[in-house]
Write a protein that holds these residues in place. Structure first.
Motif, PDB file in Angstrom:
ATOM      1  N   THR A  67       3.703  -1.457  12.503  1.00  0.00           N
ATOM      2  CA  THR A  67       4.683  -0.893  11.582  1.00  0.00           C
ATOM      3  C   THR A  67       4.652  -1.673  10.265  1.00  0.00           C
ATOM      4  O   THR A  67       4.123  -2.785  10.199  1.00  0.00           O
ATOM      5  N   SER A  68       5.263  -1.097   9.247  1.00  0.00           N
ATOM      6  CA  SER A  68       5.314  -1.792   7.962  1.00  0.00           C
ATOM      7  C   SER A  68       6.101  -3.103   8.083  1.00  0.00           C
ATOM      8  O   SER A  68       5.793  -4.081   7.397  1.00  0.00           O
ATOM      9  N   GLU A  69       7.072  -3.146   8.989  1.00  0.00           N
ATOM     10  CA  GLU A  69       7.836  -4.381   9.207  1.00  0.00           C
ATOM     11  C   GLU A  69       6.951  -5.460   9.826  1.00  0.00           C
ATOM     12  O   GLU A  69       7.029  -6.634   9.442  1.00  0.00           O
ATOM     13  N   SER A  87      -2.143  -7.606   4.306  1.00  0.00           N
ATOM     14  CA  SER A  87      -2.290  -6.463   3.403  1.00  0.00           C
ATOM     15  C   SER A  87      -3.469  -6.653   2.467  1.00  0.00           C
ATOM     16  O   SER A  87      -4.230  -5.714   2.210  1.00  0.00           O
ATOM     17  N   LYS A 116      -0.946   3.806   5.017  1.00  0.00           N
ATOM     18  CA  LYS A 116       0.489   3.546   4.837  1.00  0.00           C
ATOM     19  C   LYS A 116       0.776   2.050   4.921  1.00  0.00           C
ATOM     20  O   LYS A 116       1.526   1.504   4.110  1.00  0.00           O
ATOM     21  N   GLY A 117       0.158   1.364   5.874  1.00  0.00           N
ATOM     22  CA  GLY A 117       0.356  -0.071   6.007  1.00  0.00           C
ATOM     23  C   GLY A 117      -0.129  -0.835   4.785  1.00  0.00           C
ATOM     24  O   GLY A 117       0.521  -1.771   4.332  1.00  0.00           O
ATOM     25  N   ASP A 120       2.356   0.028   1.917  1.00  0.00           N
ATOM     26  CA  ASP A 120       3.642  -0.640   2.112  1.00  0.00           C
ATOM     27  C   ASP A 120       3.559  -2.133   1.845  1.00  0.00           C
ATOM     28  O   ASP A 120       4.534  -2.760   1.461  1.00  0.00           O
TER      29      ASP A 120
END
Length: 123
Positions: A67-69, A87, A116-117, A120
């Motif tokens: 997840t992005s978190e 990232s 998306k990752g 983000d």
């Protein structure tokens, strides 16, 4: 190819990633990934760099559904360790990400989460 400066900094990344995020098994060899790479360097720095890129791709694949978190948490930990964030590694060294960029479209759910990752993780 991978610059010598980036290679040295990525050795920290791969050691931290291995320590914090890679499952350990009874058959997991002792030592760190950078120690293994240093053995290869004695014969061929080029081969050690190829090994690093393979290891980075494994790390990127391993985290592709995070997840992005989870990515943000890993980014913060990597930054504190003085190395590239997850990232940054995804953006710079993901073969899959480069393929998606060249193709110009996302064609699967796993590609969506990879992009998306990465998006983000950008500030």
């Amino acid at each position: 190819m991978l610059s010598d400066q980036d290679y040295q900094k990525l050795k920290i990344f791969i050691d931290v990633f291995f320590e914090w995020y890679t499952p350990k098994y009874p058959t997991t060899p002792d030592g760190t990934p950078s120690q293994f790479l240093e053995k290869i360097e004695k014969e061929s720095l080029a081969n050690a760099k190829k090994g690093m890129l393979m290891s980075l791709n494994d790390s990127i694949e391993w985290t592709s559904k995070w997840t992005s978190e989870e990515v943000a948490e890993a980014d913060a930990r990597m930054e504190l360790a003085g190395t590239f964030t997850l990232s940054e590694v995804r953006r710079q060294y993901s073969k899959k990400f480069i393929q998606i960029l060249r193709r110009g479209k996302i064609i699967s759910q796993s590609e969506y989460y990879l992009v998306k990752g990465i998006a983000d993780g950008e500030v």
